[in-house]
Design a protein around this motif. Structure first.
Motif, PDB file in Angstrom:
ATOM      1  N   MET A  42       0.816  -1.200   0.000  1.00 19.49           N
ATOM      2  CA  MET A  42       0.000   0.000   0.000  1.00 19.49           C
ATOM      3  C   MET A  42       0.858   1.261   0.000  1.00 19.49           C
ATOM      4  O   MET A  42       0.546   2.225  -0.680  1.00 19.49           O
ATOM      5  CB  MET A  42      -0.928  -0.038   1.220  1.00 19.49           C
ATOM      6  N   LYS A  43       1.956   1.240   0.775  1.00 21.93           N
ATOM      7  CA  LYS A  43       2.850   2.392   0.823  1.00 21.93           C
ATOM      8  C   LYS A  43       3.462   2.677  -0.547  1.00 21.93           C
ATOM      9  O   LYS A  43       3.651   3.836  -0.909  1.00 21.93           O
ATOM     10  CB  LYS A  43       3.966   2.165   1.839  1.00 21.93           C
ATOM     11  N   GLU A  44       3.763   1.610  -1.285  1.00 21.99           N
ATOM     12  CA  GLU A  44       4.360   1.784  -2.606  1.00 21.99           C
ATOM     13  C   GLU A  44       3.392   2.470  -3.558  1.00 21.99           C
ATOM     14  O   GLU A  44       3.784   3.335  -4.341  1.00 21.99           O
ATOM     15  CB  GLU A  44       4.791   0.426  -3.190  1.00 21.99           C
ATOM     16  N   ILE A  45       2.122   2.101  -3.488  1.00 25.00           N
ATOM     17  CA  ILE A  45       1.122   2.703  -4.372  1.00 25.00           C
ATOM     18  C   ILE A  45       0.955   4.185  -4.049  1.00 25.00           C
ATOM     19  O   ILE A  45       0.877   5.024  -4.961  1.00 25.00           O
ATOM     20  CB  ILE A  45      -0.217   1.950  -4.268  1.00 25.00           C
ATOM     21  N   ILE A  46       0.927   4.517  -2.778  1.00 18.42           N
ATOM     22  CA  ILE A  46       0.796   5.929  -2.378  1.00 18.42           C
ATOM     23  C   ILE A  46       2.012   6.718  -2.855  1.00 18.42           C
ATOM     24  O   ILE A  46       1.873   7.825  -3.396  1.00 18.42           O
ATOM     25  CB  ILE A  46       0.609   6.044  -0.856  1.00 18.42           C
ATOM     26  N   ALA A  47       3.216   6.151  -2.691  1.00 16.51           N
ATOM     27  CA  ALA A  47       4.435   6.826  -3.150  1.00 16.51           C
ATOM     28  C   ALA A  47       4.419   7.002  -4.672  1.00 16.51           C
ATOM     29  O   ALA A  47       4.807   8.057  -5.180  1.00 16.51           O
ATOM     30  CB  ALA A  47       5.664   6.041  -2.716  1.00 16.51           C
ATOM     31  N   ALA A  48       3.963   5.983  -5.394  1.00 20.24           N
ATOM     32  CA  ALA A  48       3.891   6.068  -6.855  1.00 20.24           C
ATOM     33  C   ALA A  48       2.884   7.131  -7.287  1.00 20.24           C
ATOM     34  O   ALA A  48       3.130   7.888  -8.241  1.00 20.24           O
ATOM     35  CB  ALA A  48       3.524   4.710  -7.444  1.00 20.24           C
ATOM     36  N   ILE A  49       1.766   7.211  -6.594  1.00 18.14           N
ATOM     37  CA  ILE A  49       0.757   8.237  -6.918  1.00 18.14           C
ATOM     38  C   ILE A  49       1.312   9.631  -6.665  1.00 18.14           C
ATOM     39  O   ILE A  49       1.134  10.540  -7.484  1.00 18.14           O
ATOM     40  CB  ILE A  49      -0.534   7.986  -6.112  1.00 18.14           C
ATOM     41  N   ILE A  50       2.004   9.803  -5.544  1.00  8.47           N
ATOM     42  CA  ILE A  50       2.601  11.115  -5.239  1.00  8.47           C
ATOM     43  C   ILE A  50       3.635  11.488  -6.301  1.00  8.47           C
ATOM     44  O   ILE A  50       3.654  12.624  -6.792  1.00  8.47           O
ATOM     45  CB  ILE A  50       3.217  11.114  -3.826  1.00  8.47           C
ATOM     46  N   CYS A  51       4.490  10.531  -6.683  1.00  8.35           N
ATOM     47  CA  CYS A  51       5.480  10.808  -7.732  1.00  8.35           C
ATOM     48  C   CYS A  51       4.797  11.132  -9.057  1.00  8.35           C
ATOM     49  O   CYS A  51       5.235  12.024  -9.786  1.00  8.35           O
ATOM     50  CB  CYS A  51       6.416   9.614  -7.902  1.00  8.35           C
TER      51      CYS A  51
END
Length: 102
Positions: free
Chosen positions: A1-10
């Motif tokens: 889940m953290k990876e998806i949030i980081a990818a969305i922010i990027c």
């Protein structure tokens, strides 16, 4: 889940920087350039803003590219993209310094 949030922010940051880049290529909107920002009102009125818009547009396009690569790397796990990201940041730095001197 953290990876998806980081990818969305990027991804969002990449879109923001791309929009700023496109606007700068069109010479519209605020000029995000130190030479312009620190110039007095009289200097701003006299200066040719075209090269400053171009410099700003190129730098922001490269930064947008790096954030897009980060988002892709986070989603896919292709670790070799970090080499591309590092090279792009070096390119941004070299271009910014070289074009400032020029």
């Amino acid at each position: 889940m953290k990876e998806i949030i980081a990818a969305i922010i990027c991804g969002i940051l990449a879109i923001i920087y791309l929009v700023i880049s496109i606007m700068s290529f069109k010479e519209k909107g605020f000029l995000f350039n130190n030479a312009y920002i620190w110039a007095s009102k009289q200097e701003r009125e006299k200066m040719n803003k075209k090269p400053y818009y171009r410099q700003t547009a190129i730098v922001f396009a490269l930064i947008a590219f790096t954030f897009l690569c980060m988002a892709v790397e986070i989603i896919t796990g292709m670790e070799w993209l970090w080499i591309v990201i590092g090279a792009a940041y070096i390119l941004v730095f070299v271009y910014a310094v070289k074009s400032s001197i020029k």
